[in-house]
Design a protein around this motif. Structure first.
Motif, short mmCIF file in Angstrom:
data_model
loop_
_atom_site.label_atom_id
_atom_site.label_comp_id
_atom_site.label_asym_id
_atom_site.label_seq_id
_atom_site.Cartn_x
_atom_site.Cartn_y
_atom_site.Cartn_z
N MET A 1 0.86 -1.20 0.00
CA MET A 1 0.00 0.00 0.00
C MET A 1 0.89 1.24 0.00
O MET A 1 1.78 1.37 0.83
N PRO A 2 0.71 2.18 -0.95
CA PRO A 2 1.60 3.33 -1.03
C PRO A 2 1.43 4.26 0.16
O PRO A 2 0.34 4.42 0.70
N GLY A 9 -1.93 14.93 -0.08
CA GLY A 9 -2.93 13.93 -0.38
C GLY A 9 -2.54 13.00 -1.50
O GLY A 9 -3.40 12.53 -2.25
N MET A 10 -1.26 12.72 -1.65
CA MET A 10 -0.82 11.82 -2.71
C MET A 10 0.33 10.98 -2.17
O MET A 10 0.94 11.30 -1.15
N SER A 11 0.62 9.89 -2.86
CA SER A 11 1.72 9.05 -2.43
C SER A 11 3.05 9.78 -2.61
O SER A 11 3.17 10.68 -3.43
N ARG A 12 4.03 9.35 -1.83
CA ARG A 12 5.36 9.94 -1.98
C ARG A 12 5.90 9.66 -3.38
O ARG A 12 6.60 10.48 -3.97
N GLU A 13 5.59 8.48 -3.90
CA GLU A 13 6.04 8.14 -5.24
C GLU A 13 5.45 9.10 -6.27
O GLU A 13 6.14 9.57 -7.18
N GLN A 18 5.76 13.82 -9.87
CA GLN A 18 5.31 15.15 -10.27
C GLN A 18 6.46 16.16 -10.21
O GLN A 18 6.61 16.99 -11.10
N ALA A 19 7.24 16.10 -9.14
CA ALA A 19 8.36 17.05 -9.00
C ALA A 19 9.35 16.88 -10.16
O ALA A 19 9.82 17.87 -10.73
#
Length: 408
Positions: A1-2, A9-13, A18-19
């Protein structure tokens, strides 16, 4: 589970994806002249990576605007080492001075020469919509350019919007804000914009030795009775070990000579007075703020060919000699009026000249070296000390290595 980051509100991955995607789009935007109204000017045209993201030559101002020929008003500052610039404040105390109400650095912080924006994202907005820089008329104008160049799709994909249309339409402000965000993320690349790879950094880490000339230059740079440069261009690490940025982020009036190579200065009634206008408007008419410009970092200063906010100097020697001789030999630096008198501080309106550092006998704080001497006095720095300081400033250029210095 991510795993997730609650703030986003998003996974670190996904955050990392995105970055990375935004940084890549930001890099493309930075080098693309299609963002300008003339189609000839990119961010990198003025902020050249080969010159520490500063101007590529000795031109006092750049040409831009819709026709690509409209002259600017100020010299181009470097985009390096901006990551820790504090927001603008009229009264500023450093962490070292916390609790001491008597220590006030005065107007401090903010980006651009007059400190009028507080983030690199908003700093990027300034040239994009300036009539003498990239010349976009409004967000719809720039948004259309972004879409035409294919950046709309790239930006939406970078933040996981797929082919969806952003609120405000394809040419709207939200797309422009996303482009500004991408430029901001690109400029957070430490290896490019704040690498701390100068000889002086190696010296502070105990991995390099200064030459005798560089060591003498550092001593004169820091000596409060001679150069006193470190009073504004802080040269020692912070209490937390943060490497020095060679600026206190303050806004100060130095009274540099008027640059008659700037077309706007052909109008004798025009004065670029920095913090009190005309480009910044919230302190218009505040005389104590007139003529104040932000103290830039000295990192990579040896790569520049144009100095001061108005680009009036073109060598470090000119800059150092001005500091040393502004008050002892003003006739060398300023023109003479019809009556033969020296027109000192000729680039500041007469009513505001009292704010110049070292220019008023009433303020003892303004008499700190190298300023505050009288015509005919010996300057605070002699020719050898000036040369030594210039040699020291050369140690602030990033990319130093012992092998390069040894010629291997």
């Amino acid at each position: 589970m991510p795993t997730t980051t609650p703030a986003q509100g998003m996974s670190r991955e996904e955050a990392r994806r995105q970055a990375a995607a935004l940084a890549e789009v930001g890099r493309q935007l930075f080098f693309d002249p299609r963002l300008s109204a003339s189609g000839t000017l990119a961010c990198a045209s003025c902020h050249d990576p080969a010159h520490a993201f500063g101007p590529p030559d000795g031109a006092a101002v750049r040409l831009g605007g819709a026709d690509g020929q409209t002259p600017g008003l100020r010299a181009v500052p470097s985009l390096m080492y901006l990551q820790d610039v504090p927001p603008f404040a009229q009264h500023y105390r450093t962490s070292e001075d916390e609790g001491d109400e008597s220590v006030d650095n005065g107007p401090t912080g903010g980006l651009t020469w007059d400190g009028r924006v507080d983030s690199q994202r908003e700093q990027a907005r300034v040239p994009l919509f300036s009539p003498f820089e990239m010349g976009n008329t409004d967000p719809a104008d720039l948004g259309a350019r972004l879409e035409k160049a294919g950046y709309g799709a790239q930006l939406r994909a970078a933040v996981g919007l797929g082919n969806g249309v952003m609120r405000g339409g394809a040419g709207g402000a939200e797309l422009v804000d996303l482009a500004l965000h991408a430029l901001d993320v690109f400029q957070q690349d430490g290896a490019l914009f704040h690498p701390y790879t100068s000889k002086y950094d190696a010296y502070l880490a105990g991995k390099a030795t200064l030459t005798d000339e560089e060591r003498r230059g550092l001593e004169a740079f820091e000596d409060p009775a001679r150069g006193n440069c470190a009073s504004c261009h802080v040269s020692r690490p912070g209490l937390d070990g943060t490497p020095p940025h060679f600026t206190d982020y303050g806004l100060i009036a130095l009274g540099v000579p008027r640059n008659r190579d700037i077309p706007a200065n052909a109008d004798p009634s025009y004065f670029d007075q920095g913090l009190c206008g005309p480009l910044r408007t919230d302190f218009t008419g505040v005389a104590d703020y007139c003529g104040r410009f932000r103290t830039p970092t000295l990192r990579n200063v040896a790569l520049r060919q144009v100095f001061m906010h108005n680009g009036v100097f073109h060598t470090l020697r000119q800059v150092m000699e001005f500091y040393a001789e502004r008050d002892t030999d003003p006739g060398k630096w300023y023109p003479r009026g019809p009556d033969g008198s020296v027109m000192k501080f000729d680039d500041i309106a007469a009513a505001a000249q009292g704010t110049v550092a070292g220019g008023g006998v009433a303020e003892a704080v303004n008499q700190e070296p190298p300023f505050g001497r009288r015509p005919g006095d010996a300057p605070a720095l002699n020719a050898r000390e000036i040369q030594d300081i210039i040699a020291f400033l050369g140690t602030l250029t990033d990319g130093w290595s012992a092998k390069k210095t040894a010629g291997r």
